[in-house]
Design a protein around this motif. Sequence first.
Motif, mmCIF file in Angstrom:
data_model
loop_
_atom_site.group_PDB
_atom_site.id
_atom_site.type_symbol
_atom_site.label_atom_id
_atom_site.label_comp_id
_atom_site.label_asym_id
_atom_site.label_seq_id
_atom_site.Cartn_x
_atom_site.Cartn_y
_atom_site.Cartn_z
ATOM 1 N N LYS A 5 -7.856 -3.869 5.937
ATOM 2 C CA LYS A 5 -7.614 -2.636 6.677
ATOM 3 C C LYS A 5 -8.049 -2.875 8.118
ATOM 4 C CE LYS A 5 -7.949 2.329 6.327
ATOM 5 N NZ LYS A 5 -8.576 3.494 5.686
ATOM 6 N N VAL B 143 3.033 4.540 3.868
ATOM 7 C CA VAL B 143 2.570 4.357 5.248
ATOM 8 C C VAL B 143 1.049 4.449 5.285
ATOM 9 C CG1 VAL B 143 2.647 5.353 7.590
ATOM 10 C CG2 VAL B 143 4.721 5.283 6.186
ATOM 11 N N SER C 215 -0.741 4.879 2.079
ATOM 12 C CA SER C 215 -1.066 4.945 0.646
ATOM 13 C C SER C 215 -0.610 3.657 -0.027
ATOM 14 C CB SER C 215 -0.284 6.098 -0.017
ATOM 15 O OG SER C 215 -0.306 7.281 0.732
ATOM 16 N N ASN C 216 -1.164 3.424 -1.226
ATOM 17 C CA ASN C 216 -0.565 2.386 -2.073
ATOM 18 C C ASN C 216 0.369 3.041 -3.086
ATOM 19 O OD1 ASN C 216 -3.598 0.999 -1.501
ATOM 20 N ND2 ASN C 216 -1.784 -0.305 -1.256
ATOM 21 N N CYS D 107 -1.252 6.653 -3.839
ATOM 22 C CA CYS D 107 -2.685 6.965 -3.891
ATOM 23 C C CYS D 107 -3.379 6.488 -2.619
ATOM 24 C CB CYS D 107 -3.331 6.294 -5.102
ATOM 25 S SG CYS D 107 -3.328 4.489 -5.054
ATOM 26 N N ARG E 113 -2.341 -1.451 13.521
ATOM 27 C CA ARG E 113 -1.567 -0.511 12.687
ATOM 28 C C ARG E 113 -0.268 -0.068 13.366
ATOM 29 N NH1 ARG E 113 -2.030 -1.990 8.270
ATOM 30 N NH2 ARG E 113 -4.055 -2.991 8.064
ATOM 31 N N ARG F 179 -14.422 -4.147 0.570
ATOM 32 C CA ARG F 179 -13.251 -4.471 1.403
ATOM 33 C C ARG F 179 -13.679 -4.819 2.829
ATOM 34 N NH1 ARG F 179 -8.667 -0.102 1.634
ATOM 35 N NH2 ARG F 179 -10.291 1.084 2.708
ATOM 36 N N GLY G 251 -5.843 -0.994 -1.041
ATOM 37 C CA GLY G 251 -6.557 0.272 -1.018
ATOM 38 C C GLY G 251 -7.722 0.344 -1.992
ATOM 39 N N VAL G 252 -8.714 1.130 -1.595
ATOM 40 C CA VAL G 252 -9.877 1.381 -2.459
ATOM 41 C C VAL G 252 -9.451 2.155 -3.695
ATOM 42 C CG1 VAL G 252 -11.901 2.897 -2.516
ATOM 43 C CG2 VAL G 252 -11.645 1.207 -0.677
ATOM 44 N N MET G 253 -8.571 3.160 -3.511
ATOM 45 C CA MET G 253 -8.120 3.941 -4.673
ATOM 46 C C MET G 253 -7.220 3.079 -5.573
ATOM 47 S SD MET G 253 -8.584 6.693 -6.313
ATOM 48 C CE MET G 253 -9.360 7.853 -5.174
ATOM 49 N N ARG G 254 -6.428 2.198 -4.998
ATOM 50 C CA ARG G 254 -5.635 1.246 -5.803
ATOM 51 C C ARG G 254 -6.552 0.424 -6.690
ATOM 52 N NH1 ARG G 254 -4.376 -4.275 -4.715
ATOM 53 N NH2 ARG G 254 -2.329 -5.011 -5.427
ATOM 54 N N GLN H 36 2.570 0.862 10.958
ATOM 55 C CA GLN H 36 2.432 2.187 10.344
ATOM 56 C C GLN H 36 2.761 3.284 11.362
ATOM 57 O OE1 GLN H 36 0.163 -0.294 9.610
ATOM 58 N NE2 GLN H 36 0.945 -0.522 7.510
ATOM 59 N N GLU I 161 4.237 -0.596 -0.099
ATOM 60 C CA GLU I 161 3.272 0.508 -0.136
ATOM 61 C C GLU I 161 3.830 1.702 0.618
ATOM 62 O OE1 GLU I 161 -0.356 -0.550 1.935
ATOM 63 O OE2 GLU I 161 0.712 -1.243 3.700
ATOM 64 N N VAL J 104 -2.139 -3.036 2.747
ATOM 65 C CA VAL J 104 -3.573 -2.782 2.685
ATOM 66 C C VAL J 104 -3.976 -2.635 1.217
ATOM 67 C CG1 VAL J 104 -5.399 -1.084 3.196
ATOM 68 C CG2 VAL J 104 -3.734 -1.700 4.967
ATOM 69 N N SER K 231 -7.748 6.887 -0.768
ATOM 70 C CA SER K 231 -9.138 7.270 -1.063
ATOM 71 C C SER K 231 -9.492 8.639 -0.501
ATOM 72 C CB SER K 231 -10.093 6.223 -0.498
ATOM 73 O OG SER K 231 -9.846 6.038 0.880
HETATM 74 C C1 LIG Z 1 -1.439 1.136 5.288
HETATM 75 C C2 LIG Z 1 -2.330 1.710 4.215
HETATM 76 N N1 LIG Z 1 -2.097 1.399 2.923
HETATM 77 C C3 LIG Z 1 -2.892 1.888 1.919
HETATM 78 C C4 LIG Z 1 -3.944 2.713 2.197
HETATM 79 C C5 LIG Z 1 -4.811 3.262 1.080
HETATM 80 O O1 LIG Z 1 -6.092 2.745 1.204
HETATM 81 P P1 LIG Z 1 -7.354 3.496 0.569
HETATM 82 O O2 LIG Z 1 -7.083 3.698 -0.898
HETATM 83 O O3 LIG Z 1 -8.500 2.564 0.841
HETATM 84 O O4 LIG Z 1 -7.504 4.820 1.302
HETATM 85 C C6 LIG Z 1 -4.221 3.049 3.535
HETATM 86 C C7 LIG Z 1 -5.396 3.878 3.888
HETATM 87 O O5 LIG Z 1 -6.188 3.463 4.695
HETATM 88 C C8 LIG Z 1 -3.415 2.552 4.563
HETATM 89 O O6 LIG Z 1 -3.642 2.862 5.858
#
Ligand SMILES: Cc1ncc(COP(=O)(O)O)c(C=O)c1O
Length: 271
Positions: free
Chosen positions: A140, A175, A177-178, A235, A144, A46, A199-202, A147, A173, A197, A237
């Motif tokens: 990312k 604030v 998380s996804n 979710c 922000r 990312r 997300g890595v966990m997404r 948020q 999403e 965003v 990360s």
């Molecule tokens: C606005 C937003 N959406 C989604 C995520 C989830 O991202 P990740 O799974 O990379 O933590 C985050 C975390 O940084 C975020 O700030």
Amino acid sequence: MDSWVDGQPADVVSLKDRGLAYGDGLFETIAVRSARPILLDRHLTRLADGCARLAIATDLELVRHELLSYAAAMGEGVLKLILTRGDGLRGYAPDPAAQGRRILQGNPPAAYPAAHAEHGIRLFPCNTRLSTQPLLAGLKHLNRLEQVLARAEWQDSEHAEGLMLDQAGRVVEGVYSNIFLVRDGGLITPDLKRCGVAGVMRAEILFQAESLAIPTQIADISLEQLQWADEVFVCNSVYGVWPVRACAALSWPVGPLTRKLQTIARALLDA
Ligand SMILES: Cc1ncc(COP(=O)(O)O)c(C=O)c1O
Ligand SMILES: C=C(O[C@@H]1C=C(C(=O)O)C=C[C@H]1N)C(=O)O
């Protein structure tokens, strides 16, 4: 643990830094367990996408090396990497020759109530809407304020996360998380081509679901589709997966697919 700036212990950066002046940069928030950054390759993928799309010159192998060294020194916690375009004079024009500035910060492990994962959470229905900007969608980046405004909409402990829509009323999403919906045994997560965003966990959940032959769909999602979902979860990360039990007048049970993916995410984060 001390912060590092460009690989050296430091707790100050230049007042000319463009990340400070214009949010001209990116960040990654990485869980560290047993001295290892979790899902590091996904975070770096990312980051590399962001550096390419913003044309921030960065030695990503140097970033990897520094992240691994910093995580080894941290042991446990949440590692934050802030990558800016470095110093600039007044004015928006980016210097194509500027080398990215690397800031590493170590934070204690996130201390979320165990009930969030066990029993699920309530989402606050945020009024703040996400603006559409495809050139930045998915990144990312350091801008922000949406948020920040959304998170300022509630101060109670009843809501562990918020739900953010775009200006057309699409579900995007949380604030920080996804979000995923479960419907008829399949996963649906919002298309982030306009905002949000990625997300890595997404990304990991989509990969794991496909490995388990669970149907997945990335699509525009309306509030009505959210209402009729069989299960909903969020979710990121750092915490993994939290079941969503309610948002305003809407409510859902904690379902079996959420639990299955939560177990997978937990195993990754507890590795
Ligand atoms: C606005 C937003 N959406 C989604 C995520 C989830 O991202 P990740 O799974 O990379 O933590 C985050 C975390 O940084 C975020 O700030
Ligand atoms: C906002 C940050 O990162 C996000 C927040 C979390 C969290 O609070 O669990 C985790 C990852 C990101 N989505 C930050 O300041 O690092």
